[in-house]
Design a protein around this motif. Structure first.
Motif, PDB file in Angstrom:
ATOM      1  N   SER A 130      41.582  37.691  41.088  1.00  0.00           N
ATOM      2  CA  SER A 130      42.211  38.773  41.836  1.00  0.00           C
ATOM      3  C   SER A 130      43.347  38.256  42.708  1.00  0.00           C
ATOM      4  N   GLU A 146      39.788  45.498  44.727  1.00  0.00           N
ATOM      5  CA  GLU A 146      40.119  44.160  44.242  1.00  0.00           C
ATOM      6  C   GLU A 146      40.054  44.141  42.717  1.00  0.00           C
ATOM      7  N   GLY A 148      41.665  41.928  38.908  1.00  0.00           N
ATOM      8  CA  GLY A 148      42.420  40.837  38.297  1.00  0.00           C
ATOM      9  C   GLY A 148      42.827  41.186  36.884  1.00  0.00           C
ATOM     10  N   CYS A 179      38.165  45.224  37.566  1.00  0.00           N
ATOM     11  CA  CYS A 179      38.215  45.769  38.923  1.00  0.00           C
ATOM     12  C   CYS A 179      36.798  45.894  39.466  1.00  0.00           C
TER      13      CYS A 179
END
Length: 214
Positions: A130, A146, A148, A179
């Motif tokens: 992330s 958050e 990635g 996520c």
């Protein structure tokens, strides 16, 4: 039915990855001629599950599937949701950097090759992913979340996937977004601001009901 997989599908077998996500070599072959909306160079494009963008600044995308990966080990009441985007680089010369640019280093720092490593390193891997994903931003039900991103490139010779940080010229692969959201989530929003264009975005909208389409 919601499909589940062990966390970090780039670490489970490629055959299992294909089975879990519904991904296939045929789908990637289709990515090279991905049809749908001709977005041109529009500054902001809205994308929902199933939408196809045939060419946006030399990038073709389709938000193909959404699925649950696992519960978040360091956050009770949260889970990891993965979003798979079939993508194709239409440029004959430019490489498109996408997602975490130090994905190999993250994998080495937080290996996920055994059940023991997965149990110990999942949270660290995700948080590092992330922090390294600066071209995507995530929201969940209107709040910052958050997440990635990394790329899975398909090798037709070996019929396998390789984790990468970019899509080469005329290459095709999957962009996998991950996520962390509350288990009661209703809508995830993802804004992608590519490094290879200035001031332009793709905006992905994912609803909880889209899990049934995975």
């Amino acid at each position: 039915m919601i499909k589940e997989a062990s966390f970090m599908s780039n670490k489970i077998s490629r055959r299992t990855f294909l089975k879990v996500t519904g991904a296939s070599a045929a789908a990637l072959g289709a990515a090279a001629v991905l049809g749908g909306c001709q977005a041109g160079d529009n500054s902001s494009i809205e994308v929902k599950v199933g939408d196809k963008i045939s060419n946006w600044n030399n990038l073709a995308v389709q938000l193909t599937s959404v699925f649950t990966l696992a519960s978040a080990p360091d956050a009770e009441g949260y889970e990891y949701i993965a979003m798979l985007i079939t993508s194709a680089n239409r440029s004959s010369r430019d490489t498109f950097a996408i997602g975490a640019q130090n994905i190999q280093e993250i994998g080495e720092a937080y290996p996920l090759d055994t059940p023991e490593q997965i149990a110990a390193n999942t949270a660290g891997y995700f948080h590092a992913l992330s922090a390294s994903t600066t071209d995507f931003s995530f929201t969940c039900d209107g709040q910052a979340a958050e997440g990635g991103a990394y790329v899975q490139l398909y090798d037709s010779t070996t019929e396998s996937f390789t984790t990468a940080s970019a899509i080469p010229p005329q290459g095709a692969g999957y962009i996998e977004l991950v996520c962390m959201v509350p288990t009661t989530w209703q809508q995830i929003g993802v804004t992608y601001t590519p490094t290879f264009v200035s001031g332009k975005t793709l905006n992905f909208t994912i609803n909880a009901s889209d899990l049934t389409k995975a």
